[in-house]
Design a protein around this motif. Structure first.
Motif, PDB file in Angstrom:
ATOM      1  N   PHE A   1      40.858  50.361  30.742  1.00 26.17           N
ATOM      2  CA  PHE A   1      41.645  49.314  31.393  1.00 26.17           C
ATOM      3  C   PHE A   1      41.582  49.400  32.913  1.00 26.17           C
ATOM      4  CE2 PHE A   1      43.869  49.182  27.287  1.00 26.17           C
ATOM      5  CZ  PHE A   1      43.884  47.813  27.085  1.00 26.17           C
ATOM      6  N   PHE A   2      41.331  50.571  33.443  1.00 28.82           N
ATOM      7  CA  PHE A   2      41.351  50.743  34.888  1.00 28.82           C
ATOM      8  C   PHE A   2      40.170  50.064  35.575  1.00 28.82           C
ATOM      9  CE2 PHE A   2      44.262  54.097  33.727  1.00 28.82           C
ATOM     10  CZ  PHE A   2      45.185  54.059  34.749  1.00 28.82           C
ATOM     11  N   LEU A   3      39.032  49.962  34.910  1.00 28.86           N
ATOM     12  CA  LEU A   3      37.837  49.413  35.565  1.00 28.86           C
ATOM     13  C   LEU A   3      38.014  47.980  36.059  1.00 28.86           C
ATOM     14  CD1 LEU A   3      35.088  51.039  33.338  1.00 28.86           C
ATOM     15  CD2 LEU A   3      35.848  51.732  35.623  1.00 28.86           C
ATOM     16  N   PRO A   4      38.457  47.034  35.218  1.00 24.92           N
ATOM     17  CA  PRO A   4      38.637  45.682  35.741  1.00 24.92           C
ATOM     18  C   PRO A   4      39.738  45.604  36.797  1.00 24.92           C
ATOM     19  CG  PRO A   4      39.076  45.721  33.360  1.00 24.92           C
ATOM     20  CD  PRO A   4      38.649  47.078  33.766  1.00 24.92           C
ATOM     21  N   LEU A   5      40.779  46.419  36.651  1.00 19.93           N
ATOM     22  CA  LEU A   5      41.845  46.415  37.650  1.00 19.93           C
ATOM     23  C   LEU A   5      41.358  46.956  38.983  1.00 19.93           C
ATOM     24  CD1 LEU A   5      44.860  47.596  35.498  1.00 19.93           C
ATOM     25  CD2 LEU A   5      44.346  45.283  36.272  1.00 19.93           C
ATOM     26  N   GLN A   6      40.545  47.984  38.918  1.00 22.50           N
ATOM     27  CA  GLN A   6      39.984  48.552  40.141  1.00 22.50           C
ATOM     28  C   GLN A   6      39.098  47.530  40.843  1.00 22.50           C
ATOM     29  OE1 GLN A   6      37.578  52.028  39.480  1.00 22.50           O
ATOM     30  NE2 GLN A   6      36.811  52.044  41.561  1.00 22.50           N
ATOM     31  N   GLU A   7      38.271  46.840  40.089  1.00 20.89           N
ATOM     32  CA  GLU A   7      37.382  45.842  40.677  1.00 20.89           C
ATOM     33  C   GLU A   7      38.164  44.685  41.293  1.00 20.89           C
ATOM     34  OE1 GLU A   7      34.205  46.124  41.285  1.00 20.89           O
ATOM     35  OE2 GLU A   7      34.086  48.039  40.257  1.00 20.89           O
ATOM     36  N   ALA A   8      39.206  44.246  40.611  1.00 20.79           N
ATOM     37  CA  ALA A   8      40.032  43.157  41.149  1.00 20.79           C
ATOM     38  C   ALA A   8      40.711  43.596  42.442  1.00 20.79           C
ATOM     39  CB  ALA A   8      41.075  42.729  40.120  1.00 20.79           C
ATOM     40  N   SER A   9      41.246  44.793  42.447  1.00 25.05           N
ATOM     41  CA  SER A   9      41.925  45.314  43.627  1.00 25.05           C
ATOM     42  C   SER A   9      40.969  45.440  44.809  1.00 25.05           C
ATOM     43  CB  SER A   9      42.541  46.676  43.294  1.00 25.05           C
ATOM     44  OG  SER A   9      43.164  47.223  44.424  1.00 25.05           O
TER      45      SER A   9
ATOM     46  N   TYR B   1      50.263  36.826  50.967  1.00 24.96           N
ATOM     47  CA  TYR B   1      51.414  37.005  50.082  1.00 24.96           C
ATOM     48  C   TYR B   1      50.939  37.254  48.649  1.00 24.96           C
ATOM     49  CZ  TYR B   1      55.416  36.053  47.178  1.00 24.96           C
ATOM     50  OH  TYR B   1      56.393  36.151  46.219  1.00 24.96           O
ATOM     51  N   HIS B   2      50.002  36.426  48.177  1.00 27.70           N
ATOM     52  CA  HIS B   2      49.492  36.592  46.812  1.00 27.70           C
ATOM     53  C   HIS B   2      48.744  37.912  46.666  1.00 27.70           C
ATOM     54  CE1 HIS B   2      50.949  32.822  45.360  1.00 27.70           C
ATOM     55  NE2 HIS B   2      50.286  32.142  46.278  1.00 27.70           N
ATOM     56  N   HIS B   3      48.047  38.318  47.717  1.00 29.89           N
ATOM     57  CA  HIS B   3      47.361  39.611  47.698  1.00 29.89           C
ATOM     58  C   HIS B   3      48.378  40.737  47.521  1.00 29.89           C
ATOM     59  CE1 HIS B   3      45.701  43.221  49.719  1.00 29.89           C
ATOM     60  NE2 HIS B   3      44.677  42.927  48.955  1.00 29.89           N
ATOM     61  N   ALA B   4      49.467  40.682  48.275  1.00 27.95           N
ATOM     62  CA  ALA B   4      50.501  41.712  48.164  1.00 27.95           C
ATOM     63  C   ALA B   4      51.118  41.712  46.767  1.00 27.95           C
ATOM     64  CB  ALA B   4      51.571  41.497  49.229  1.00 27.95           C
ATOM     65  N   GLU B   5      51.385  40.539  46.230  1.00 28.18           N
ATOM     66  CA  GLU B   5      51.960  40.433  44.891  1.00 28.18           C
ATOM     67  C   GLU B   5      50.979  40.953  43.839  1.00 28.18           C
ATOM     68  OE1 GLU B   5      54.595  39.710  41.808  1.00 28.18           O
ATOM     69  OE2 GLU B   5      54.914  39.900  43.958  1.00 28.18           O
ATOM     70  N   ALA B   6      49.702  40.623  43.988  1.00 28.70           N
ATOM     71  CA  ALA B   6      48.689  41.119  43.048  1.00 28.70           C
ATOM     72  C   ALA B   6      48.595  42.640  43.121  1.00 28.70           C
ATOM     73  CB  ALA B   6      47.331  40.486  43.346  1.00 28.70           C
ATOM     74  N   GLY B   7      48.671  43.177  44.330  1.00 31.44           N
ATOM     75  CA  GLY B   7      48.645  44.632  44.484  1.00 31.44           C
ATOM     76  C   GLY B   7      49.813  45.294  43.790  1.00 31.44           C
ATOM     77  N   ARG B   8      50.987  44.692  43.905  1.00 30.58           N
ATOM     78  CA  ARG B   8      52.169  45.218  43.225  1.00 30.58           C
ATOM     79  C   ARG B   8      51.981  45.184  41.713  1.00 30.58           C
ATOM     80  NH1 ARG B   8      56.202  43.826  40.468  1.00 30.58           N
ATOM     81  NH2 ARG B   8      55.832  41.607  40.551  1.00 30.58           N
ATOM     82  N   GLN B   9      51.463  44.064  41.215  1.00 31.14           N
ATOM     83  CA  GLN B   9      51.242  43.945  39.774  1.00 31.14           C
ATOM     84  C   GLN B   9      50.168  44.911  39.292  1.00 31.14           C
ATOM     85  OE1 GLN B   9      50.518  39.827  38.921  1.00 31.14           O
ATOM     86  NE2 GLN B   9      52.647  39.242  39.258  1.00 31.14           N
ATOM     87  N   LEU B  10      49.118  45.115  40.091  1.00 33.11           N
ATOM     88  CA  LEU B  10      48.078  46.072  39.717  1.00 33.11           C
ATOM     89  C   LEU B  10      48.646  47.481  39.629  1.00 33.11           C
ATOM     90  CD1 LEU B  10      45.094  44.731  41.825  1.00 33.11           C
ATOM     91  CD2 LEU B  10      45.190  44.825  39.340  1.00 33.11           C
ATOM     92  N   THR B  11      49.454  47.836  40.614  1.00 30.50           N
ATOM     93  CA  THR B  11      50.059  49.171  40.617  1.00 30.50           C
ATOM     94  C   THR B  11      50.976  49.349  39.414  1.00 30.50           C
ATOM     95  OG1 THR B  11      49.938  49.257  43.021  1.00 30.50           O
ATOM     96  CG2 THR B  11      51.482  50.780  41.956  1.00 30.50           C
TER      97      THR B  11
END
Length: 135
Positions: free
Chosen positions: A60-68, A102-112
């Motif tokens: 699961f980490f691979l796609p999340l890492q790539e998105a981040s 703003y969306h980048h920050a929110e996406a980062g929070r959701q990724l974490t």
């Protein structure tokens, strides 16, 4: 593989059409990478729900890492171009960039949050059916 969006520096005297074209290309490329990573992540979730749980949670980490990485790289490149070529960008772009940040920050929070969720379930889940967490 997803790749990432590098910071492409245009000369300071670049034509504004080239600057705007690179901004659009960078935003489009970044969005495509993130969308593909999201699809891959959801595909893994659906597959895991159907099969009853993974042997390895780390997939699961691979796609999340790539998105981040794509988000960070894309936002960095766009911000850098806006500052470097401010004469080419109208002030209306400020609102768009602010929304993107703003969306980048929110996406980062959701990724974490999602990464912690995976670590927590993968290491500490006391259920016999981890796939129930995915549902």
């Amino acid at each position: 593989q997803y790749g990432s969006t590098p910071v492409n520096l245009l000369p300071l005297d670049a034509d504004c059409r080239d600057v705007r074209a690179l901004l659009v290309t960078t935003a489009t490329t970044t969005g495509a990478v993130v969308a593909r990573a999201h699809e891959d992540f959801m595909g893994l979730v659906n597959k895991m729900v159907e099969q009853g749980g993974p042997d390895q949670w780390d997939v699961f980490f691979l796609p999340l890492q790539e998105a981040s990485q794509a988000l960070s790289s894309g936002i960095h490149a766009i911000s850098h171009m806006l500052v470097r070529h401010k004469e080419c960008i109208k002030s209306a772009a400020r609102a768009v960039v602010h929304r993107a940040l703003y969306h980048h920050a929110e996406a980062g929070r959701q990724l974490t949050t999602t990464m912690w969720w995976m670590v927590d379930i993968g290491l500490y889940s006391n259920t016999n059916s981890p796939s129930k967490h995915l549902e």
